[in-house]
Design a protein around this motif. Structure first.
Motif, PDB file in Angstrom:
ATOM      1  N   ARG A  47      -0.654 -24.449  -6.799  1.00 44.69           N
ATOM      2  CA  ARG A  47       0.448 -24.052  -5.950  1.00 44.69           C
ATOM      3  C   ARG A  47       0.118 -22.962  -5.119  1.00 44.69           C
ATOM      4  O   ARG A  47       1.156 -22.389  -4.166  1.00 44.69           O
ATOM      5  N   THR A  48      -0.782 -22.279  -5.092  1.00 53.35           N
ATOM      6  CA  THR A  48      -1.282 -21.197  -4.153  1.00 53.35           C
ATOM      7  C   THR A  48      -1.542 -21.728  -2.545  1.00 53.35           C
ATOM      8  O   THR A  48      -2.368 -22.739  -2.541  1.00 53.35           O
ATOM      9  N   THR A  49      -0.809 -21.470  -1.866  1.00 54.22           N
ATOM     10  CA  THR A  49      -1.391 -21.843  -0.414  1.00 54.22           C
ATOM     11  C   THR A  49      -2.523 -20.833   0.177  1.00 54.22           C
ATOM     12  O   THR A  49      -2.510 -19.587  -0.158  1.00 54.22           O
ATOM     13  N   PRO A  50      -3.380 -21.819   0.249  1.00 57.42           N
ATOM     14  CA  PRO A  50      -4.792 -21.169   0.501  1.00 57.42           C
ATOM     15  C   PRO A  50      -4.648 -20.021   1.501  1.00 57.42           C
ATOM     16  O   PRO A  50      -3.971 -20.402   2.653  1.00 57.42           O
ATOM     17  N   GLY A  51      -5.271 -18.964   1.357  1.00 56.24           N
ATOM     18  CA  GLY A  51      -5.198 -17.964   2.330  1.00 56.24           C
ATOM     19  C   GLY A  51      -4.134 -16.886   2.323  1.00 56.24           C
ATOM     20  O   GLY A  51      -4.029 -16.015   3.134  1.00 56.24           O
ATOM     21  N   ILE A  52      -3.184 -17.124   1.440  1.00 57.60           N
ATOM     22  CA  ILE A  52      -2.133 -16.301   1.377  1.00 57.60           C
ATOM     23  C   ILE A  52      -2.301 -14.739   0.793  1.00 57.60           C
ATOM     24  O   ILE A  52      -3.264 -14.833   0.090  1.00 57.60           O
ATOM     25  N   ASP A  53      -1.521 -14.127   1.584  1.00 62.58           N
ATOM     26  CA  ASP A  53      -1.474 -12.634   0.989  1.00 62.58           C
ATOM     27  C   ASP A  53      -1.083 -12.734  -0.474  1.00 62.58           C
ATOM     28  O   ASP A  53       0.023 -13.060  -0.764  1.00 62.58           O
ATOM     29  N   PRO A  54      -1.908 -12.117  -1.457  1.00 58.88           N
ATOM     30  CA  PRO A  54      -1.314 -11.960  -2.689  1.00 58.88           C
ATOM     31  C   PRO A  54      -0.051 -11.239  -2.938  1.00 58.88           C
ATOM     32  O   PRO A  54       0.748 -11.703  -3.961  1.00 58.88           O
ATOM     33  N   LEU A  55       0.508 -10.542  -2.092  1.00 60.63           N
ATOM     34  CA  LEU A  55       1.444  -9.644  -2.212  1.00 60.63           C
ATOM     35  C   LEU A  55       2.735 -10.274  -1.255  1.00 60.63           C
ATOM     36  O   LEU A  55       3.657  -9.495  -0.985  1.00 60.63           O
ATOM     37  N   SER A  56       2.456 -11.482  -0.606  1.00 62.42           N
ATOM     38  CA  SER A  56       3.673 -11.941  -0.052  1.00 62.42           C
ATOM     39  C   SER A  56       4.614 -12.608  -0.846  1.00 62.42           C
ATOM     40  O   SER A  56       4.543 -12.975  -2.046  1.00 62.42           O
ATOM     41  N   SER A  57       5.662 -12.903  -0.411  1.00 60.90           N
ATOM     42  CA  SER A  57       6.839 -13.489  -1.173  1.00 60.90           C
ATOM     43  C   SER A  57       6.573 -14.828  -1.537  1.00 60.90           C
ATOM     44  O   SER A  57       6.979 -15.506  -2.570  1.00 60.90           O
ATOM     45  N   LYS A  58       5.672 -15.600  -1.042  1.00 60.88           N
ATOM     46  CA  LYS A  58       5.233 -17.029  -1.390  1.00 60.88           C
ATOM     47  C   LYS A  58       4.170 -17.015  -2.538  1.00 60.88           C
ATOM     48  O   LYS A  58       4.046 -18.174  -2.635  1.00 60.88           O
ATOM     49  N   ALA A  59       3.596 -15.927  -2.746  1.00 59.39           N
ATOM     50  CA  ALA A  59       2.709 -15.897  -3.856  1.00 59.39           C
ATOM     51  C   ALA A  59       3.214 -16.508  -5.266  1.00 59.39           C
ATOM     52  O   ALA A  59       4.376 -16.037  -5.270  1.00 59.39           O
ATOM     53  N   VAL A  60       2.330 -17.227  -5.970  1.00 64.57           N
ATOM     54  CA  VAL A  60       2.712 -17.640  -7.193  1.00 64.57           C
ATOM     55  C   VAL A  60       2.265 -16.637  -8.057  1.00 64.57           C
ATOM     56  O   VAL A  60       1.068 -16.142  -8.318  1.00 64.57           O
ATOM     57  N   PHE A  61       3.064 -16.760  -9.303  1.00 65.75           N
ATOM     58  CA  PHE A  61       2.927 -15.860 -10.485  1.00 65.75           C
ATOM     59  C   PHE A  61       3.128 -16.829 -11.761  1.00 65.75           C
ATOM     60  O   PHE A  61       4.329 -17.309 -11.774  1.00 65.75           O
ATOM     61  N   VAL A  62       2.081 -16.904 -12.719  1.00 63.98           N
ATOM     62  CA  VAL A  62       2.168 -17.733 -13.686  1.00 63.98           C
ATOM     63  C   VAL A  62       1.953 -17.066 -15.125  1.00 63.98           C
ATOM     64  O   VAL A  62       1.092 -16.163 -15.308  1.00 63.98           O
ATOM     65  N   ILE A  63       2.873 -17.348 -16.266  1.00 65.54           N
ATOM     66  CA  ILE A  63       2.989 -16.581 -17.457  1.00 65.54           C
ATOM     67  C   ILE A  63       2.769 -17.925 -18.366  1.00 65.54           C
ATOM     68  O   ILE A  63       3.467 -18.824 -18.317  1.00 65.54           O
ATOM     69  N   ALA A  64       1.913 -17.781 -19.121  1.00 58.37           N
ATOM     70  CA  ALA A  64       1.746 -18.835 -20.367  1.00 58.37           C
ATOM     71  C   ALA A  64       1.213 -18.432 -21.639  1.00 58.37           C
ATOM     72  O   ALA A  64       0.072 -17.849 -21.583  1.00 58.37           O
ATOM     73  N   PRO A  65       1.915 -18.801 -22.541  1.00 59.23           N
ATOM     74  CA  PRO A  65       1.579 -18.552 -23.865  1.00 59.23           C
ATOM     75  C   PRO A  65       0.585 -19.646 -24.219  1.00 59.23           C
ATOM     76  O   PRO A  65       0.506 -20.414 -23.386  1.00 59.23           O
ATOM     77  N   GLY A  66      -0.090 -19.794 -25.250  1.00 63.75           N
ATOM     78  CA  GLY A  66      -0.870 -20.987 -25.378  1.00 63.75           C
ATOM     79  C   GLY A  66      -0.241 -21.992 -26.813  1.00 63.75           C
ATOM     80  O   GLY A  66       0.633 -21.360 -27.289  1.00 63.75           O
ATOM     81  N   PRO A  67      -0.887 -23.013 -27.153  1.00 61.98           N
ATOM     82  CA  PRO A  67      -0.310 -23.746 -28.116  1.00 61.98           C
ATOM     83  C   PRO A  67      -0.422 -23.294 -29.558  1.00 61.98           C
ATOM     84  O   PRO A  67       0.392 -23.592 -30.502  1.00 61.98           O
ATOM     85  N   LEU A  68      -1.184 -22.332 -29.342  1.00 64.37           N
ATOM     86  CA  LEU A  68      -1.294 -21.609 -30.798  1.00 64.37           C
ATOM     87  C   LEU A  68      -0.259 -20.170 -31.000  1.00 64.37           C
ATOM     88  O   LEU A  68      -0.206 -19.745 -32.090  1.00 64.37           O
ATOM     89  N   SER A  69       0.056 -19.773 -29.954  1.00 66.34           N
ATOM     90  CA  SER A  69       0.958 -18.528 -29.724  1.00 66.34           C
ATOM     91  C   SER A  69       2.110 -18.915 -30.664  1.00 66.34           C
ATOM     92  O   SER A  69       2.863 -19.788 -30.694  1.00 66.34           O
ATOM     93  N   GLY A  70       2.505 -17.776 -31.498  1.00 66.53           N
ATOM     94  CA  GLY A  70       3.756 -17.897 -32.426  1.00 66.53           C
ATOM     95  C   GLY A  70       3.514 -18.816 -33.371  1.00 66.53           C
ATOM     96  O   GLY A  70       4.611 -18.892 -34.118  1.00 66.53           O
ATOM     97  N   VAL A  71       2.329 -19.211 -33.829  1.00 68.66           N
ATOM     98  CA  VAL A  71       2.160 -20.141 -34.894  1.00 68.66           C
ATOM     99  C   VAL A  71       1.869 -19.169 -36.169  1.00 68.66           C
ATOM    100  O   VAL A  71       1.210 -18.178 -35.775  1.00 68.66           O
ATOM    101  N   PHE A  72       1.925 -19.536 -37.344  1.00 69.00           N
ATOM    102  CA  PHE A  72       1.501 -18.913 -38.645  1.00 69.00           C
ATOM    103  C   PHE A  72      -0.043 -18.880 -38.529  1.00 69.00           C
ATOM    104  O   PHE A  72      -0.532 -19.685 -39.231  1.00 69.00           O
TER     105      PHE A  72
END
Lengths: 619, 77
Positions: A47-72
């Motif tokens: 999803r990241t446009t190559p060469g993009i400024d990390p602080l531009s509005s078009k930059a992508v931010f991803v948040i991801a737990p894992g498959p074992l997150s929240g499991v007993f």
């Protein structure tokens, strides 16, 4: 068995249009990238446009737990976050504990992708299927901890909340994201990316149940794992001190960052060690979701500058905002920790930046008039707090310091580059490595910059000989596959690293939770895939990326450690190159440190090889 | 005199045979660090020992029959 562990959905949020939509989680993403860090890396690549400024509005931010997150099971409370790093310009990520990972799963998501930027400050509120954008104008400028408390009051205690402080708002390149009143996704400037999007906070609440492929067997395995934790000798003796326990040991082996890494032994270590923390400031232990061995220490500190509660300080903060600036009491370190947390600064980078500034002042590169007529001194809480404040608010010299030590040194010049302690632009964390080649190569080749958590190998150096280079690169590679796997699974690795928990437990419970028939070898292969992908990401984003980006600062190659157990030690450039040659060869990378076509294809990353070739790399 | 050393997790790899349970003989006044050196293992690999649920330093002088768990410094967050 049915499929489990995953919620089966990705939430996509556009802050520009204030719209959100859910989509199905692609099967290939699960199978090849597992979750957490793996999802972050692959989605950023696509999803990241190559060469993009990390602080531009078009930059992508991803948040991801894992498959074992929240499991007993022990340590199932980790969530991963990533973006193109404002600190390095390459791959960036950070992770944190607390309770956010589980809550994101309960809300029904395996991943949140954030794009665009709001024109005004906003709080993203995810409440099961409902996604709202609340005005945060009145929160802008407030501290990260204060903001979390205010949002808990407004939305309810059952929301899990992550916030940024003034440092993130002001685009400080080492701003962090804070959660659970003292847990941080600290590194690589992820907080600045939120600031650039005017995203002050995310609040999440969910009511779903995580599906489990084999509930009875998974529950039994989880119970067995908890039981084993409680029986380990470290359970009773390590937990009361947490990670601060290691301060004395790191000093004993001559690896404790002291006065901007000018040396590796801090005379005053007993004033800031685990015992001091426990005896003088600890109020209680504080754990994350599912944790049987809480490393968090909730403390109350009182200094002549003020008093208050803080989670911590943990080891890294003690090292960088303690020894590295020569603060001699745990109360002072905790106070600096409290200030940094509220400002939303990564304490590792902030401690490096403060130490760099003090050394520059000592050498006359920074003048009293640059810092309001002050004298910057080692062991001086006023100096440290002043530097944190001006950096977070970008006042005066702080505007330069907010860009990190690499950029600051390039402006200050006069040889200051040699004691700007970083790799790739990310400041060095808490282990001096001039007499620890395995740890040195770990830092040099860490995909995000000078960070310890991908490979921590000092005990291997001690066990196999601290002057020897033999086997050191191989060990770093082994650990760079094992340790980041925890970040892909959504797990904390502290039970494994601190109290001697068996790694096989994790491979055993994975199929019981997910129904996926992957062995520990399969999982480690996926981790290797991600490692090569993050390297390729940095190669794609940074012109001329390669070996020169893996060198440590000159101080470590040219200045012998002056005193302490490691006195006289340094790792000369020839040894550094020998470590890199071995490392690249073992990885199947080119002599300049770029993943080869053959390696990428063997990992199912032919598309990545093609893109690197298009960008001029000879693989 | 005899004592038992218990090692867990990958700290086992530091010991001959990667065992998690080693019975050792020692002389009076020998420290835990001395015992490790005799086994060919660097005391610097360990932060401390645990005896009867209490932390002991590596200069601890074991008693006959002690069972000592060794905590390796394998930190890193």
């Amino acid at each position: 068995m049915t499929c489990g562990g995953y919620m089966g959905r990705i939430l996509e949020v556009d802050l520009s249009s204030k719209k959100a939509s859910a989509s199905d989680l692609p099967e290939e993403l699960k199978e090849k990238y597992i979750g957490g860090r793996g999802f972050v890396a692959r989605i950023l690549w696509e999803r990241t446009t190559p060469g993009i400024d990390p602080l531009s509005s078009k930059a992508v931010f991803v948040i991801a737990p894992g498959p074992l997150s929240g499991v007993f099971m022990p340590g199932s409370g980790k969530v991963h976050m990533g973006a193109k790093s404002p600190a390095t310009g390459g791959y960036g990520d950070a992770n944190m504990g607390g309770h956010l990972a589980a809550e994101i799963k309960y809300a029904g998501y395996d991943c949140i992708i954030i794009q665009g930027a709001s024109e005004t400050p906003v709080v993203l509120v995810i409440d099961d299927d409902s996604v709202k954008f609340l005005d945060a104008s009145d929160l802008w400028g407030k501290g990260a901890i204060t903001t979390e408390a205010l949002l808990k009051e407004r939305l309810g205690e059952d929301f899990q909340i992550a916030t940024i402080g003034p440092a993130g708002e002001n685009l400080v390149k080492f701003a962090c994201i804070s959660h659970d009143f003292g847990r941080q996704a600290g590194r690589t400037g992820v907080g600045a990316v939120w600031g650039s999007k005017k995203l002050k906070a995310i609040a999440v609440r969910g009511t779903r149940t995580i599906p489990i492929a084999d509930p009875e067997e998974a529950f039994a395995k989880g119970k067995e794992m908890y039981k084993e934790c409680f029986q380990k000798p470290g359970f009773k003796t390590w937990t009361p001190y947490g990670t601060a326990e290691v301060v004395d040991w790191v000093n004993r082996v001559g690896a404790f960052p002291t006065k901007n890494f000018s040396t590796s032994y801090f005379e005053g270590h007993k004033g800031i060690n685990g015992q001091a923390l426990k005896d003088k400031i600890k109020v209680t232990d504080k754990g994350c979701f599912g944790c049987p061995t809480p490393c968090g220490k909730y403390s109350f500190t009182k200094t002549r500058l003020g008093e208050g509660h803080v989670e911590g300080p943990e080891y890294e903060t003690i090292a960088l905002l303690g020894g590295n600036v020569a603060l001699g009491t745990i109360e002072e370190v905790a106070y600096a920790n409290m200030v940094a947390d509220e400002l939303g600064l990564d304490t590792i980078s902030a401690g490096n930046v403060a130490a760099f500034a003090i050394e520059c002042f000592e050498k006359g590169f920074i003048k009293p008039e640059d810092v309001g007529g002050r004298t910057l001194k080692w062991g001086d809480l006023d100096s440290v707090v002043y530097l944190l404040e001006i950096t977070a608010h970008r006042k005066g010299l702080g505007d330069l310091l907010a860009c990190g030590v690499k950029n600051a040194a390039s402006v200050i010049g006069r040889g200051s580059e040699s004691f700007a302690i970083h790799v790739k632009g990310l400041e060095w964390s808490g282990y001096e490595a001039r007499w620890a080649p395995a740890m040195m190569i770990s830092y040099m080749t860490c995909d995000v910059g000078a960070h310890h958590n991908r490979s921590w190998a000092i005990t291997f150096d001690v066990a196999k000989g601290r002057d020897s280079l033999e086997g050191k690169s191989a060990k770093a590679i082994e650990l760079q596959h094992v340790r980041p796997l925890f970040d892909m699974l959504g797990l904390c690795r502290l039970q494994w690293v601190e109290i001697g928990f068996e790694f096989q437990h994790y491979a055993d419970i994975f199929p019981l939770v997910t129904g996926m028939n992957l062995s520990s070898e399969d999982l480690l292969k996926a981790s290797e895939r991600v490692w090569n992908l993050t390297r390729a990401f940095s190669a794609r984003e940074i012109s001329g990326f390669g070996r020169s980006y893996d060198y440590p600062p000159k101080r470590f190659m040219e200045e012998p450690i002056p005193d302490g157990p490691a006195a006289g030690k340094k790792l000369e450039r020839e040894k550094i190159d020998a470590l890199l040659d071995d490392y690249y060869s073992l990885r199947g990378w080119t002599r300049d440190g770029i993943p080869s076509r053959e390696k990428l294809v063997s990992l199912g990353l032919e598309d990545v090889a093609r893109e690197l070739e298009v960008r001029g790399y000879t693989l | 005199m005899r004592a038992v050393l218990r090692i867990s997790g990958h700290a086992r790899t530091f010991f001959p045979g990667e065992r998690d349970y080693i019975e050792v003989e020692f002389q009076a006044n020998e420290t835990l660090a001395d015992i490790l050196v005799k086994l060919g293992v660097s005391p610097d690999l360990f932060m401390f020992g645990v005896v009867r649920d209490e932390k002991v330093d590596l200069d601890y002088i074991p008693r006959d029959g002690d069972e000592i768990a060794l905590l390796s410094a394998v930190m890193g967050g």
